[in-house]
Structure formats: structure tokens, C-alpha cells
Write a protein that holds these residues in place. Structure first.
Motif, PDB file in Angstrom:
ATOM      1  N   MET A 100       0.946  -1.152   0.114  1.00  0.00           N
ATOM      2  CA  MET A 100       0.081  -0.116   0.021  1.00  0.00           C
ATOM      3  C   MET A 100       0.862   1.189   0.031  1.00  0.00           C
ATOM      4  O   MET A 100       1.934   1.216   0.817  1.00  0.00           O
ATOM      5  N   ASN A 101       0.570   2.096  -0.641  1.00  0.00           N
ATOM      6  CA  ASN A 101       1.346   3.317  -0.937  1.00  0.00           C
ATOM      7  C   ASN A 101       0.569   4.410  -0.262  1.00  0.00           C
ATOM      8  O   ASN A 101      -0.380   5.091  -0.624  1.00  0.00           O
ATOM      9  N   THR A 102       1.248   5.034   0.654  1.00  0.00           N
ATOM     10  CA  THR A 102       0.663   6.206   1.514  1.00  0.00           C
ATOM     11  C   THR A 102       1.646   7.328   1.190  1.00  0.00           C
ATOM     12  O   THR A 102       2.898   7.201   1.396  1.00  0.00           O
ATOM     13  N   GLU A 103       1.097   8.431   1.414  1.00  0.00           N
ATOM     14  CA  GLU A 103       1.895   9.803   1.160  1.00  0.00           C
ATOM     15  C   GLU A 103       2.073  10.421   2.701  1.00  0.00           C
ATOM     16  O   GLU A 103       0.977  10.552   3.320  1.00  0.00           O
ATOM     17  N   THR A 104       3.142  10.962   2.898  1.00  0.00           N
ATOM     18  CA  THR A 104       3.359  11.686   4.313  1.00  0.00           C
ATOM     19  C   THR A 104       4.196  12.877   3.815  1.00  0.00           C
ATOM     20  O   THR A 104       4.931  13.018   3.247  1.00  0.00           O
ATOM     21  N   TYR A 105       3.322  13.709   4.727  1.00  0.00           N
ATOM     22  CA  TYR A 105       4.033  15.276   4.622  1.00  0.00           C
ATOM     23  C   TYR A 105       4.420  15.905   6.117  1.00  0.00           C
ATOM     24  O   TYR A 105       3.764  15.366   6.908  1.00  0.00           O
ATOM     25  N   LEU A 106       5.384  16.669   6.090  1.00  0.00           N
ATOM     26  CA  LEU A 106       5.613  17.381   7.009  1.00  0.00           C
ATOM     27  C   LEU A 106       5.921  18.543   6.778  1.00  0.00           C
ATOM     28  O   LEU A 106       6.284  19.068   5.907  1.00  0.00           O
ATOM     29  N   ASN A 107       5.485  19.807   7.934  1.00  0.00           N
ATOM     30  CA  ASN A 107       5.677  20.977   7.798  1.00  0.00           C
ATOM     31  C   ASN A 107       6.889  21.516   8.424  1.00  0.00           C
ATOM     32  O   ASN A 107       7.073  21.366   9.552  1.00  0.00           O
ATOM     33  N   HIS A 108       8.102  21.917   7.439  1.00  0.00           N
ATOM     34  CA  HIS A 108       9.066  22.211   7.976  1.00  0.00           C
ATOM     35  C   HIS A 108       9.024  24.055   8.254  1.00  0.00           C
ATOM     36  O   HIS A 108       8.434  24.746   7.625  1.00  0.00           O
ATOM     37  N   PRO A 109       9.798  24.199   9.405  1.00  0.00           N
ATOM     38  CA  PRO A 109       9.622  25.676   9.894  1.00  0.00           C
ATOM     39  C   PRO A 109      10.004  26.770   8.851  1.00  0.00           C
ATOM     40  O   PRO A 109       9.366  27.786   8.942  1.00  0.00           O
ATOM     41  N   THR A 110      11.047  26.357   7.921  1.00  0.00           N
ATOM     42  CA  THR A 110      11.609  27.229   7.002  1.00  0.00           C
ATOM     43  C   THR A 110      11.054  27.035   5.560  1.00  0.00           C
ATOM     44  O   THR A 110      10.400  28.021   4.972  1.00  0.00           O
ATOM     45  N   PHE A 111      11.069  25.934   5.452  1.00  0.00           N
ATOM     46  CA  PHE A 111      10.754  25.607   3.740  1.00  0.00           C
ATOM     47  C   PHE A 111       9.205  25.071   3.469  1.00  0.00           C
ATOM     48  O   PHE A 111       9.223  24.667   2.500  1.00  0.00           O
ATOM     49  N   GLY A 112       8.468  25.006   4.484  1.00  0.00           N
ATOM     50  CA  GLY A 112       7.070  24.658   4.329  1.00  0.00           C
ATOM     51  C   GLY A 112       6.774  23.310   4.433  1.00  0.00           C
ATOM     52  O   GLY A 112       7.265  22.441   4.814  1.00  0.00           O
ATOM     53  N   LEU A 113       5.930  22.775   3.305  1.00  0.00           N
ATOM     54  CA  LEU A 113       5.531  21.542   3.450  1.00  0.00           C
ATOM     55  C   LEU A 113       6.197  20.584   2.602  1.00  0.00           C
ATOM     56  O   LEU A 113       7.023  20.737   1.604  1.00  0.00           O
TER      57      LEU A 113
END
Length: 89
Positions: free
Chosen positions: A1-14
């Protein structure tokens, strides 16, 4: 199963997750340009970002591919191989 994961970086955004490198280490790239790469390290003190060059990011992914091939994890290897081609070629 392919899931996408995102993080919010304090300077560079998503940031978009490229792949798992090792336990508690994941490789992320900027969502739109995919030119800046970060190694996200999670530990007892929280999440830490370390910038890595494109060449180093590619090397990390290629090392992970070799490990998956040696371990016989064919499906995960094939998925990561597609990500590698899409990101670095």
C-alpha cells in the motif's frame, strides 16, 4: 500500500516523504521543486531536520534499494525503485 506522508518544515514549508532510510530516519524533499532534501531524525528530544545534498539523498535511496534487494522485499523494492526514477532521473 502506498501512502503519502507530509511534514511542515519551519522554514521551507511542506515537505514530501521520499522514503524510510533507517529506523527513525526518513528522507524528505520540498513538495513542489524537489530540489532541497532533508533527513528527518526522530528521537527522544523530538524531530530534527538535517539538510542533505541531492547527491547524498540519491545515495541514501540507492543504499536503501540495495538493502531491500538483499532482504528479498520485492514489493517495497519495486515501489522505491519507481520513486527513485521519478525523483532523481
Amino acid at each position: 500500500m502506498n501512502t503519502e506522508t507530509y511534514l511542515n518544515h519551519p522554514t521551507f514549508g511542506l515537505l514530501y516523504r521520499v522514503c524510510l532510510i533507517e529506523q527513525n530516519q526518513e528522507l524528505f524533499t520540498t513538495l513542489y521543486a524537489q530540489r532541497l532534501f532533508f533527513l528527518a531524525l526522530s528521537g527522544s528530544e523530538g524531530l530534527r531536520f538535517e539538510p542533505v545534498t541531492r547527491a547524498d539523498a540519491r545515495l541514501l535511496v540507492e543504499n536503501r534499494l540495495r538493502l531491500l534487494r538483499r532482504m528479498g522485499q520485492a514489493q517495497e523494492f519495486a515501489e522505491l525503485q519507481l520513486i527513485h526514477k521519478r525523483t532523481f532521473q
